[in-house]
Scaffold this active site. Structure first.
Site, PDB file in Angstrom:
ATOM      1  CG  ASP A   5      -1.186   1.460   1.362  1.00 57.04           C
ATOM      2  OD1 ASP A   5      -2.744   1.653  -0.181  1.00 57.04           O
ATOM      3  OD2 ASP A   5      -1.857   2.061   1.841  1.00 57.04           O
ATOM      4  CD  GLU A  89      -3.174   1.310  -2.808  1.00 57.22           C
ATOM      5  OE1 GLU A  89      -4.447   1.861  -2.617  1.00 57.22           O
ATOM      6  OE2 GLU A  89      -1.975   1.668  -2.966  1.00 57.22           O
ATOM      7  CB  CYS A 140     -13.209  -5.094   7.147  1.00 60.86           C
ATOM      8  SG  CYS A 140     -12.227  -6.263   9.236  1.00 60.86           S
ATOM      9  CB  CYS A 143     -15.448 -10.010   8.092  1.00 62.34           C
ATOM     10  SG  CYS A 143     -16.069  -6.998   8.134  1.00 62.34           S
ATOM     11  CB  CYS A 158     -13.743  -3.860  10.792  1.00 60.24           C
ATOM     12  SG  CYS A 158     -14.889  -5.014  10.311  1.00 60.24           S
ATOM     13  CB  CYS A 160     -15.799  -8.710  11.964  1.00 60.79           C
ATOM     14  SG  CYS A 160     -14.032  -7.991  11.658  1.00 60.79           S
ATOM     15  CG  ASP A 167      -1.339   3.180   5.682  1.00 60.02           C
ATOM     16  OD1 ASP A 167      -2.255   3.651   4.937  1.00 60.02           O
ATOM     17  OD2 ASP A 167      -0.812   4.013   5.487  1.00 60.02           O
TER      18      ASP A 167
END
Length: 191
Positions: A5, A89, A140, A143, A158, A160, A167
């Protein structure tokens, strides 16, 4: 395998949690560049001393560019030595360089780094996969739930129960997308 990232605070975050610091070459060299420009501004147009001052400004710019290029080459070589599959990316660097953070985006030089990474990976026989950057930061990695964040939010939390640096979470999402998009011959790399 790794996912990368790319960012401005840290140059890159890897999917294993490692963060690569942003060297900020232009920001660090701005003082010497400004000094050379002030000297140039005081010189009379057409004079030999102005010509020498213009060359000094050019050398200051070249020094910054060479430092950035050296950092990119060394980092790309290191990544290609350590990993068999690198996912990153597919950024629209030209578009990002027109925004509010244009000076910082130009200073990190993502486009140059990605070109060098692809070149070094081709030489080393490493697979490099560019993935769609959409929602890599907000989704996330555990999940898949979308958790909206502003630029100032540095932690991904999150419902979860997963709590990570934003990052690192994005790098995990990039790696997962890269593994899905990798060529058929590289599917055994993930195991």
């Amino acid at each position: 395998v790794t996912g990368i990232d790319l960012g401005l605070k840290e140059f890159a975050a890897l999917s294993d949690g490692e963060a690569i610091a942003n060297p900020r070459h232009f920001r660090n060299g701005a003082e010497s560049l400004a000094r050379a420009n002030r000297v140039l501004a005081r010189k009379k147009r057409g004079s030999n001393s102005r010509h020498r001052a213009r060359q000094a400004v050019g050398r200051a710019h070249a020094r910054i560019a060479n430092q950035r290029l050296d950092f990119h080459r060394k980092l790309a070589k290191q990544l290609c030595t350590r990993f068999d599959l690198i996912a990153h990316e597919a950024l629209n660097v030209r578009g990002l360089a027109r925004g509010l953070l244009s000076k910082s985006v130009a200073d990190v030089g993502w486009g140059s780094f990605l070109r060098i990474l692809h070149s070094k990976a081709e030489e080393a026989g490493v697979h490099v996969v560019a993935v769609d950057p959409r929602n890599t930061t907000h989704a996330c990695s555990a999940c898949g739930t979308i958790v909206p964040k502003g630029l100032g939010d540095r932690i991904h939390a999150c419902a979860c129960g997963l709590t990570l640096d934003r990052d690192h979470n994005a790098a995990l999402n990039i790696l997962a997308r890269g593994l899905r998009a990798s060529p058929a011959g590289t599917s055994d790399i993930a195991q």
